[in-house]
Motif scaffolding. Structure first.
Motif: not given
Length: 354
Positions: A283-291
């Motif tokens: 969800g929106n707990r953290v950002a995502l990087q990648g991938n």
């Protein structure tokens, strides 16, 4: 301090609105660039390059002069901490890093010092401040370290490994010794990253290259637990803004919920997980990087753009995505392919931020 001219990378890590998806590449300063090879030849060897703050600054900035990247990453190596612990780091041509004194016994672990970043690692800290000065607000600077588990793997194995025999033997047969080693490394990484932040790093990433070789229970106990301790001990504000933290476990896709709960601002993803599925799961707990799979950069410009479009569509509308490769860029990639990749991210992502 100089005002940032481009802060979309930092904003994306905090899930704030941006105009386009920011992009950088793991190993963006490296052997695929002819100008990097020239500077490395000038330095003499890899560690001499790492230990020269002016030359480390030069190679950090080289990719920014070629591509419209949204962040610079400190040019260094994850093995600087074990090197500062007097294990005799050296590099065999074609073999990668080696240690003259592997850590195999309880006595070996007890003898390890916790390095003072201002002493044995001062060349890294000088590089950070030199790079910040030379960037002059162009883009943010990322500092980094290896994770305790990953550093321990190299230290116990004595170098690179395919079977993880010695590290897993220690983990299963002498867990208390393993924890003692990881605790020393967590303390070392915390002070090292805090020194980088004090010198001007505006975000930090912890590279957990070998966390993915563990079972789920061992990953929690011997890798994630220590990364969470580090995150809890980091300076999280500097120069009036938050200092975001990225956790990247290679082959860690099965554990992203737990990684997201470890206190960092962003979870780095390798290419073995679908980014849309990852976003649904956390969800929106953290950002995502990648991938994106780095090997896509061997393909045609059309195929590279197609893969970028697929990943952007997978993440979908909204904030909290930093585009990156799922691991470091390969040394045999044509720099023009990297340009196609970076330009495609900016061009094709605008519609997801309107």
């Amino acid at each position: 301090m100089t005002e940032l001219k481009n802060d979309r990378f930092l904003r994306a890590l905090l899930r704030e609105p941006v105009d386009v998806t920011p992009v950088w590449m793991m190993r963006q300063a490296g052997r695929y660039l002819p100008e990097y090879k020239a500077t490395r030849a000038q330095a003499g060897d890899f560690m001499s390059l790492c230990m020269n703050p002016e030359l480390a600054c030069e190679v950090t900035i080289q990719p920014l002069d070629r591509f419209e990247l949204d962040a610079a990453i400190l040019f260094s190596d994850i093995l600087t901490i074990p090197d500062a612990m007097d294990l005799g780091l050296y590099f065999e041509t074609g073999e990668g890093p080696r240690f003259k004194k592997p850590v195999r016994t309880e006595a070996d672990v007890e003898a390890l010092p916790i390095p003072d970043p201002a002493d044995r690692l001062d060349y890294v800290i000088k590089a950070v401040s030199t790079i910040r000065r030379e960037l002059n607000g162009r883009v943010p600077l990322i500092g980094f370290s290896g994770s305790p588990w990953t550093l321990a793997t190299y230290m116990v194995e004595g170098g690179s490994t395919k079977d993880f025999r010695h590290i897993k033997q220690m983990m299963y047969s002498q867990p208390q010794v393993m924890h003692q080693l990881l605790d020393k490394l967590a303390q070392s990484v915390t002070s090292y990253l805090n020194a980088q932040i004090a010198a001007g790093a505006q975000a930090v990433q912890i590279f957990d290259t070998w966390g993915g070789v563990l079972s789920p229970a061992c990953y929690r106990e011997f890798s994630l637990n220590y990364m969470a301790k580090i995150v809890a001990g980091l300076t999280r504000e500097s120069e009036g803004r938050k200092v975001p933290v990225i956790l990247f476990t290679k082959n860690g896709g099965q554990w992203i919920e737990q990684i997201a709960d470890a206190g960092a601002d962003c979870v780095g993803l390798d290419w073995t997980i679908d980014i849309g599925e990852a976003r649904q799961r956390i969800g929106n707990r953290v950002a995502l990087q990648g991938n994106m799979d780095p090997s896509v950069l061997y393909a045609s410009p059309e195929r590279i753009r197609e893969e970028v479009a697929t990943i952007l569509q997978g993440f979908g509308n909204g904030n909290g995505h930093v585009f990156n490769l799922g691991h470091g860029i390969h040394q045999f990639v044509d720099p023009e392919s990297a340009r196609v990749f970076v330009d495609a991210v900016h061009e094709l992502s605008a519609k997801y931020h309107s």
